[in-house]
Design an enzyme around this catalytic site. Structure first.
Site, PDB file in Angstrom:
ATOM      1  CG  LEU A   1      15.406   0.869   9.226  1.00  0.00           C
ATOM      2  CD1 LEU A   1      15.989  -0.080   8.191  1.00  0.00           C
ATOM      3  CD2 LEU A   1      14.902   2.137   8.537  1.00  0.00           C
ATOM      4  CG  HIS A   2       8.789   0.888  13.097  1.00  0.00           C
ATOM      5  ND1 HIS A   2       9.577   1.883  13.636  1.00  0.00           N
ATOM      6  CD2 HIS A   2       7.518   1.298  13.262  1.00  0.00           C
ATOM      7  CE1 HIS A   2       8.806   2.834  14.119  1.00  0.00           C
ATOM      8  NE2 HIS A   2       7.548   2.512  13.900  1.00  0.00           N
ATOM      9  NE  ARG A   3       7.684   6.167  11.072  1.00  0.00           N
ATOM     10  CZ  ARG A   3       6.827   5.989  12.073  1.00  0.00           C
ATOM     11  NH1 ARG A   3       5.678   5.402  11.863  1.00  0.00           N
ATOM     12  NH2 ARG A   3       7.102   6.408  13.275  1.00  0.00           N
TER      13      ARG A   3
END
Ligand code: UD1
Length: 352
Positions: free
Chosen positions: A200-202
């Site tokens: 996850l990094h958005r």
């Protein structure tokens, strides 16, 4: 012919590697690698260069982090003198990161030709910084190399001349095909028999405390059924710490090098992600992928591959996961031209 390749962020490295290789074997081609330094941690950059066999960058602009405007401007300011000095025949840019659009802007004003590798992808969601980078880069590019037919259609709709568009396939899959045998040697490497692999990094998922905690609650729920391995991007780490979030049931790891990550994907029961590239890699590997986004710029991974968009809908995540755990995962196929030879096609187009 002198080609400058500009890369800066982790997802660029697996795309430039096969193009460098393909052009290396061509007579009369000289290549220069410029690293903008957008990603600078050893585990986000150096290890990828090593594993992918990319030569050390000829130039490192060392721009580091900053706001979008700061980072983009800094890359432009530092890249312009390099282009003026080295006078390349063409500059290749990759994907949709800030380094991509910054280099394309510099070159277009200097009337240096731009080749965009992974052109034409559209999420139709302009709240995503990458979508802005894609649209602008494509408008400025002279040669647009697309991974799938939807890319060609998007570009034609935006008025790009057909002659500039070249459907070559997916260069990221070139790297995967080359290094998968290496990845298979890792076996399970001490990891559990069944696990969910999470990335996850958005900004839309991790920058808002409420959204991020609701996703983490869903992941805790997943961890009641199977182990959750969560290699965390630096941005995600920062947010976990800043929001003081509870990740007790999850195995939060440092970013994982390319080959090890391929092995983790290959052996996963399910991959849960908001990354673009991972939607493609799981499609190639035939591994179920649940994407925590409501749209994707890579629609073939949904229409043909194993990808399912679950957005931020916890109930949908749960029901899709149940299907997978019951052995009823969606089956997929590998899209056309995702065959390990995309970079060869790029080399052929360029030299023609
Ligand atoms: C960038 C790309 C995104 C891509 C992602 C892959 C843009 C707009 N976004 O997002 O499309 O999917 O890379 O990783 O270009 N940081 C470190 N060490 C690093 C790199 C970053 O600590 O080596 C930290 C920075 O301090 C920054 C944060 O991570 O605060 C975000 O980095 P940045 O490059 O701005 O964007 P990404 O979120 O990585």
């Amino acid at each position: 012919m002198h080609v400058i390749h500009v890369v800066g962020a982790r997802p660029n490295f697996m795309k430039v590697a096969p193009v460098l290789r393909a052009l290396n074997t061509r007579k009369g081609v000289r290549q220069t690698v410029v690293h903008t330094g957008q990603h600078y941690d050893a585990n986000m950059s150096d290890v990828f260069f090593r594993q992918l066999g990319i030569p050390a960058p000829d130039v490192n602009l060392a721009v580091g982090s900053g706001s979008h405007a700061q980072q983009t401007a800094e890359i432009m300011t530092r890249f312009e003198p390099i282009v003026l000095d080295r006078q390349p025949d063409i500059v290749f840019v990759y994907g949709d990161v800030n380094s991509t659009v910054a280099a394309a802007l510099v070159c277009s004003k200097l009337q240096i030709r731009v080749g965009h590798v992974e052109a034409g992808l559209r999420s139709f969601d302009r709240s995503m910084p990458e979508e802005i980078n894609r649209i602008v880069t494509d408008q400025l590019s002279d040669m647009l190399f697309t991974p799938s037919e939807d890319g060609d259609a998007n570009l034609e709709r935006e008025g790009i001349a057909k002659e500039k568009i070249h459907l070559v396939g997916n260069v990221m899959i070139d790297s995967l095909v080359r290094l998968l045998p290496e990845a298979m040697k890792y076996g399970r490497n001490g990891f559990p028999e069944r696990y969910a692999l999470v990335t996850l990094h958005r900004p839309s998922n991790v920058d808002d405390a409420e959204t991020f905690s609701s996703i983490l609650r869903s992941l805790m729920d997943v961890s009641n059924d199977l182990a959750v391995l969560f290699p965390a991007h630096p941005r995600t780490r920062q947010r976990l710490a800043a929001f003081g979030m509870n990740t007790r049931q999850l195995q939060v790891l440092d970013p994982v090098p390319y080959v090890e990550f391929l092995s983790l994907q290959r052996n996963a029961t399910v991959v849960i992600t908001d990354s673009g590239g991972i939607q493609e890699e799981t499609t190639y590997l035939g591994v179920p992928c649940l994407t925590l986004r409501s749209n994707t710029e890579r629609p073939v991974t949904v229409s043909q591959g194993t990808n399912i968009l679950v957005g931020q809908d916890a109930a949908k995540l749960r029901s899709e996961l149940t299907m997978i755990l019951q052995g009823n995962a969606k089956r997929g196929a590998i899209p056309p031209l995702w065959d390990g030879r995309a970079a060869e096609r790029i080399a052929r187009v360029l030299l023609n």
